[in-house]
Design a protein around this motif. Sequence first.
Motif, mmCIF file in Angstrom:
data_model
loop_
_atom_site.group_PDB
_atom_site.id
_atom_site.type_symbol
_atom_site.label_atom_id
_atom_site.label_comp_id
_atom_site.label_asym_id
_atom_site.label_seq_id
_atom_site.Cartn_x
_atom_site.Cartn_y
_atom_site.Cartn_z
ATOM 1 N N GLY A 12 0.778 -1.234 0.000
ATOM 2 C CA GLY A 12 0.000 0.000 0.000
ATOM 3 C C GLY A 12 0.805 1.277 0.000
ATOM 4 N N ALA A 13 2.093 1.186 0.305
ATOM 5 C CA ALA A 13 2.903 2.403 0.410
ATOM 6 C C ALA A 13 2.907 3.163 -0.914
ATOM 7 C CB ALA A 13 4.330 2.043 0.806
ATOM 8 N N GLY A 14 2.493 4.420 -0.850
ATOM 9 C CA GLY A 14 2.511 5.288 -2.018
ATOM 10 C C GLY A 14 1.326 5.143 -2.940
ATOM 11 N N VAL A 15 0.473 4.131 -2.713
ATOM 12 C CA VAL A 15 -0.674 3.931 -3.605
ATOM 13 C C VAL A 15 -2.000 3.980 -2.862
ATOM 14 C CG1 VAL A 15 0.684 2.557 -5.214
ATOM 15 C CG2 VAL A 15 -0.592 1.402 -3.394
ATOM 16 N N SER A 16 -1.972 3.877 -1.550
ATOM 17 C CA SER A 16 -3.206 3.837 -0.783
ATOM 18 C C SER A 16 -3.342 5.082 0.077
ATOM 19 C CB SER A 16 -3.233 2.590 0.115
ATOM 20 O OG SER A 16 -4.405 2.558 0.897
ATOM 21 N N ARG A 17 -4.583 5.548 0.260
ATOM 22 C CA ARG A 17 -4.855 6.718 1.090
ATOM 23 C C ARG A 17 -5.049 6.350 2.558
ATOM 24 N NH1 ARG A 17 -5.668 11.908 -1.349
ATOM 25 N NH2 ARG A 17 -5.476 11.619 -3.597
ATOM 26 N N VAL A 18 -4.977 5.061 2.891
ATOM 27 C CA VAL A 18 -5.192 4.601 4.254
ATOM 28 C C VAL A 18 -4.002 3.742 4.677
ATOM 29 C CG1 VAL A 18 -6.421 2.518 3.516
ATOM 30 C CG2 VAL A 18 -6.864 3.451 5.786
ATOM 31 N N CYS A 19 -3.679 3.751 5.965
ATOM 32 C CA CYS A 19 -2.640 2.863 6.475
ATOM 33 C C CYS A 19 -3.198 1.440 6.451
ATOM 34 C CB CYS A 19 -2.244 3.251 7.901
ATOM 35 S SG CYS A 19 -1.272 4.747 8.020
ATOM 36 N N ARG A 20 -2.773 0.667 5.492
ATOM 37 C CA ARG A 20 -3.366 -0.649 5.292
ATOM 38 C C ARG A 20 -3.131 -1.579 6.477
ATOM 39 N NH1 ARG A 20 -2.467 -2.559 -0.998
ATOM 40 N NH2 ARG A 20 -3.865 -1.025 -1.971
ATOM 41 N N ASP A 21 -1.978 -1.467 7.123
ATOM 42 C CA ASP A 21 -1.734 -2.358 8.256
ATOM 43 C C ASP A 21 -2.712 -2.079 9.391
ATOM 44 O OD1 ASP A 21 -0.578 0.119 8.843
ATOM 45 O OD2 ASP A 21 1.212 -0.732 9.785
ATOM 46 N N ARG A 22 -2.989 -0.800 9.630
ATOM 47 C CA ARG A 22 -3.927 -0.440 10.697
ATOM 48 C C ARG A 22 -5.357 -0.810 10.290
ATOM 49 N NH1 ARG A 22 -3.016 1.327 16.126
ATOM 50 N NH2 ARG A 22 -1.288 2.591 15.341
ATOM 51 N N LEU A 23 -5.699 -0.651 9.019
ATOM 52 C CA LEU A 23 -7.012 -1.059 8.534
ATOM 53 C C LEU A 23 -7.205 -2.557 8.731
ATOM 54 C CD1 LEU A 23 -9.689 -0.726 7.031
ATOM 55 C CD2 LEU A 23 -8.389 -0.745 4.879
ATOM 56 N N LEU A 24 -6.195 -3.340 8.423
ATOM 57 C CA LEU A 24 -6.269 -4.780 8.624
ATOM 58 C C LEU A 24 -6.502 -5.116 10.093
ATOM 59 C CD1 LEU A 24 -5.915 -7.724 7.620
ATOM 60 C CD2 LEU A 24 -3.453 -7.430 8.017
ATOM 61 N N PHE A 25 -5.745 -4.470 10.967
ATOM 62 C CA PHE A 25 -5.901 -4.711 12.403
ATOM 63 C C PHE A 25 -7.321 -4.374 12.854
ATOM 64 C CE2 PHE A 25 -5.788 -3.370 16.829
ATOM 65 C CZ PHE A 25 -5.100 -4.412 17.434
ATOM 66 N N SER A 26 -7.828 -3.222 12.437
ATOM 67 C CA SER A 26 -9.162 -2.799 12.840
ATOM 68 C C SER A 26 -10.219 -3.772 12.340
ATOM 69 C CB SER A 26 -9.455 -1.394 12.315
ATOM 70 O OG SER A 26 -10.731 -0.959 12.715
ATOM 71 N N ALA A 27 -10.104 -4.193 11.091
ATOM 72 C CA ALA A 27 -11.088 -5.122 10.541
ATOM 73 C C ALA A 27 -11.059 -6.461 11.269
ATOM 74 C CB ALA A 27 -10.843 -5.316 9.047
ATOM 75 N N LYS A 28 -9.868 -6.920 11.654
ATOM 76 C CA LYS A 28 -9.798 -8.179 12.407
ATOM 77 C C LYS A 28 -10.413 -8.027 13.795
ATOM 78 C CE LYS A 28 -6.486 -10.838 9.909
ATOM 79 N NZ LYS A 28 -5.861 -12.165 9.964
ATOM 80 N N GLU A 29 -10.277 -6.852 14.389
ATOM 81 C CA GLU A 29 -10.949 -6.596 15.666
ATOM 82 C C GLU A 29 -12.465 -6.616 15.479
ATOM 83 O OE1 GLU A 29 -9.749 -5.654 19.035
ATOM 84 O OE2 GLU A 29 -8.178 -6.926 18.174
ATOM 85 N N ALA A 30 -12.955 -6.032 14.398
ATOM 86 C CA ALA A 30 -14.392 -6.052 14.131
ATOM 87 C C ALA A 30 -14.892 -7.471 13.902
ATOM 88 C CB ALA A 30 -14.717 -5.170 12.923
ATOM 89 N N VAL A 31 -14.079 -8.296 13.252
ATOM 90 C CA VAL A 31 -14.439 -9.700 13.067
ATOM 91 C C VAL A 31 -14.626 -10.379 14.420
ATOM 92 C CG1 VAL A 31 -13.578 -11.954 12.305
ATOM 93 C CG2 VAL A 31 -13.393 -9.975 10.790
ATOM 94 N N TYR A 32 -13.671 -10.181 15.325
ATOM 95 C CA TYR A 32 -13.771 -10.830 16.628
ATOM 96 C C TYR A 32 -14.976 -10.311 17.409
ATOM 97 C CZ TYR A 32 -12.551 -12.841 21.102
ATOM 98 O OH TYR A 32 -12.601 -13.554 22.260
ATOM 99 N N LYS A 33 -15.233 -9.010 17.326
ATOM 100 C CA LYS A 33 -16.359 -8.430 18.062
ATOM 101 C C LYS A 33 -17.708 -8.902 17.508
ATOM 102 C CE LYS A 33 -14.159 -4.148 19.662
ATOM 103 N NZ LYS A 33 -14.236 -2.664 19.619
ATOM 104 N N THR A 34 -17.721 -9.377 16.287
ATOM 105 C CA THR A 34 -18.924 -9.981 15.722
ATOM 106 C C THR A 34 -18.999 -11.463 16.090
ATOM 107 O OG1 THR A 34 -18.739 -8.458 13.842
ATOM 108 C CG2 THR A 34 -20.263 -10.299 13.605
#
Length: 231
Positions: free
Chosen positions: A132-154
């Motif tokens: 994602g470096a240089g091509v993405s507008r979001v920190c992909r590593d943090r997005l991945l972490f957040s989404a995995k937390e949402a998975v667990y909370k579901t």
Amino acid sequence: MIEVLLPEGAVASEAFGPDGSGTLYPEEAALIARAVEIRREEFTTVRACARRAMAALGLPPVPVLPGTRNAPQWPAGVVGSMTHCAGYRAAVLARDSDLAMIGIDAEPDRPLPEGVLESIALPSELAWARSGAGVSRVCRDRLLFSAKEAVYKTWYPLLGTELDFGEARLSFLEESLGKNDAGGFSHGSFTARILRPERGPDGRMVDEFAGRWLSDRGIIVTVITLPPIGA
């Protein structure tokens, strides 16, 4: 901010830091009697968000106490999720006739501490995050972490069993940059394939979650909602 990610039937309340509106029930206050001030404020504000969401559903305010694995205990007939991070607190609730489960998470849109990505990511996820470096507008590593937390909370409130980071394989779609008064935001969707599927309480095999994400104002928010059986 989080409302744009929610389906019909879900209600949200959020705060971008301390808002001074929260008060605690005695049983809630007892849980943080010895906590540091920032912890007390987060705990109080996110519960104020939860009670505003209850009001939006036409429900009276009640204490929100942690159950097993700190999963919030909601009133009968209600599903929901809460989250907080630096600069953001939110709660999302729905009646269980509208949604079977909700999982939300918020994180600062900044890179994860060194070594964390490698500890949570499967090989395909690691490659995506690093590309994602240089091509993405979001920190992909943090997005991945957040989404995995949402998975667990579901997953955990629904199944009552543990799910490790490596037991869900996530893939992401990044949509075009949107514009707002702050200059812009990025958003998209994600899919979580459960590698150790289980049958849920309604008889459905739980093997995949669909989620949405948004990065705005320096915050990443991820949301998963599970429709009720028959929907």
